[in-house]
Design an enzyme around this catalytic site. Sequence first.
Site, PDB file in Angstrom:
ATOM      1  CG  ASP A 107      -0.248  -0.211   2.541  1.00  0.00           C
ATOM      2  OD1 ASP A 107      -0.851  -0.814   3.449  1.00  0.00           O
ATOM      3  OD2 ASP A 107       0.929   0.221   2.656  1.00  0.00           O
ATOM      4  CG  HIS A 122       4.156 -10.150   0.079  1.00  0.00           C
ATOM      5  ND1 HIS A 122       3.336 -10.256   1.173  1.00  0.00           N
ATOM      6  CD2 HIS A 122       4.938 -11.246   0.095  1.00  0.00           C
ATOM      7  CE1 HIS A 122       3.607 -11.402   1.810  1.00  0.00           C
ATOM      8  NE2 HIS A 122       4.572 -12.006   1.177  1.00  0.00           N
ATOM      9  CB  CYS A 133       7.840  -5.693 -22.962  1.00  0.00           C
ATOM     10  SG  CYS A 133       6.947  -4.306 -22.228  1.00  0.00           S
ATOM     11  CB  CYS A 151       2.120  -3.030 -22.190  1.00  0.00           C
ATOM     12  SG  CYS A 151       3.773  -2.378 -22.397  1.00  0.00           S
ATOM     13  CB  CYS A 154       4.661  -4.835 -26.058  1.00  0.00           C
ATOM     14  SG  CYS A 154       4.132  -5.589 -24.512  1.00  0.00           S
ATOM     15  N   GLY A 191       1.240  -6.278  13.436  1.00  0.00           N
ATOM     16  CA  GLY A 191       0.046  -6.587  12.651  1.00  0.00           C
ATOM     17  C   GLY A 191       0.177  -7.649  11.594  1.00  0.00           C
ATOM     18  CB  THR A 192       2.101 -10.056  10.294  1.00  0.00           C
ATOM     19  OG1 THR A 192       2.010 -11.121   9.353  1.00  0.00           O
ATOM     20  CG2 THR A 192       3.251 -10.301  11.254  1.00  0.00           C
TER      21      THR A 192
END
Length: 248
Positions: A107, A122, A133, A151, A154, A191-192
Amino acid sequence: MATKGQYDEAARMIDEARRIVAFTGAGISVESGIPTFRGAEGLWSRYDPKILDLGYFFAHPRESWEAIREIFYDYMGANARPNAAHRFLARLEEAGSLIGVITQNIDNLHQEAGSRTVVEFHGTAWTLVCTECRDRTPFTEHDLSELPPRCTRCFGVLKPDFVFFGESIPPEAWRESERLLGEADLLIVVGTTGEVAPASMLPYQTRAPMIEINVEPSRYTADRTDLYLEDKATVAARELAKRLGIEL
Ligand code: APR
């Protein structure tokens, strides 16, 4: 709720440390309005985690993107702001005692709070990467009303630049995390649940004493945590900042 004595002890440990590393999860951003993944109110109680499965994404890019846009861009992109807990870690870095934040979050709130050394274990929702690409561009450069976004170089399908289930952790994130944990003299975990590997193994990569802040016990509390502060991240941040003379 954590006690006055526990906060005094935690503040003493932080005051004595010189190379603090923080490891954060979704819980630090809850009070910024970003829901957690697990738990009764968690995202996975409302969305099927398959939307972040790499195989499903490639097979159903538009369906995957519809949910991704709703979760990560409609709200998070527009409104979420860093809270007192993000700012507390940024202040410790400014004061020279915190050497880095390793976050599972995508975030960008640590950076917005002023943190400079942030390992996005992450990845991030802030950039989109082309699945053809590999060109990377800020999500703000793309019109997400047309899905999947394409994209501009490409015309390949763009994917948020965060780690999907079934995708490996960026090697640079591994290297930087191991370097920081190797130097740490105190670990602050906020906080996990400690349920998602390989990130969940990181707190075991250092022998530094560990302070844990969470509203409920996690996988670490019984065997890894040295001082557990059972409180909301912002409450704990304010209690500690008060004792350490830090303005938030
Ligand atoms: N303050 C502190 N902790 C909180 C708060 C709060 N206000 N609110 C919730 N928590 C805690 C919960 O008790 C829980 O332990 O935050 C944790 C959130 O857990 P998860 O939703 O499992 O988030 P996290 O551990 O970061 O998930 C890891 O899973 O889905 C994947 O890639 C995603 O990075 C994510 C990874």
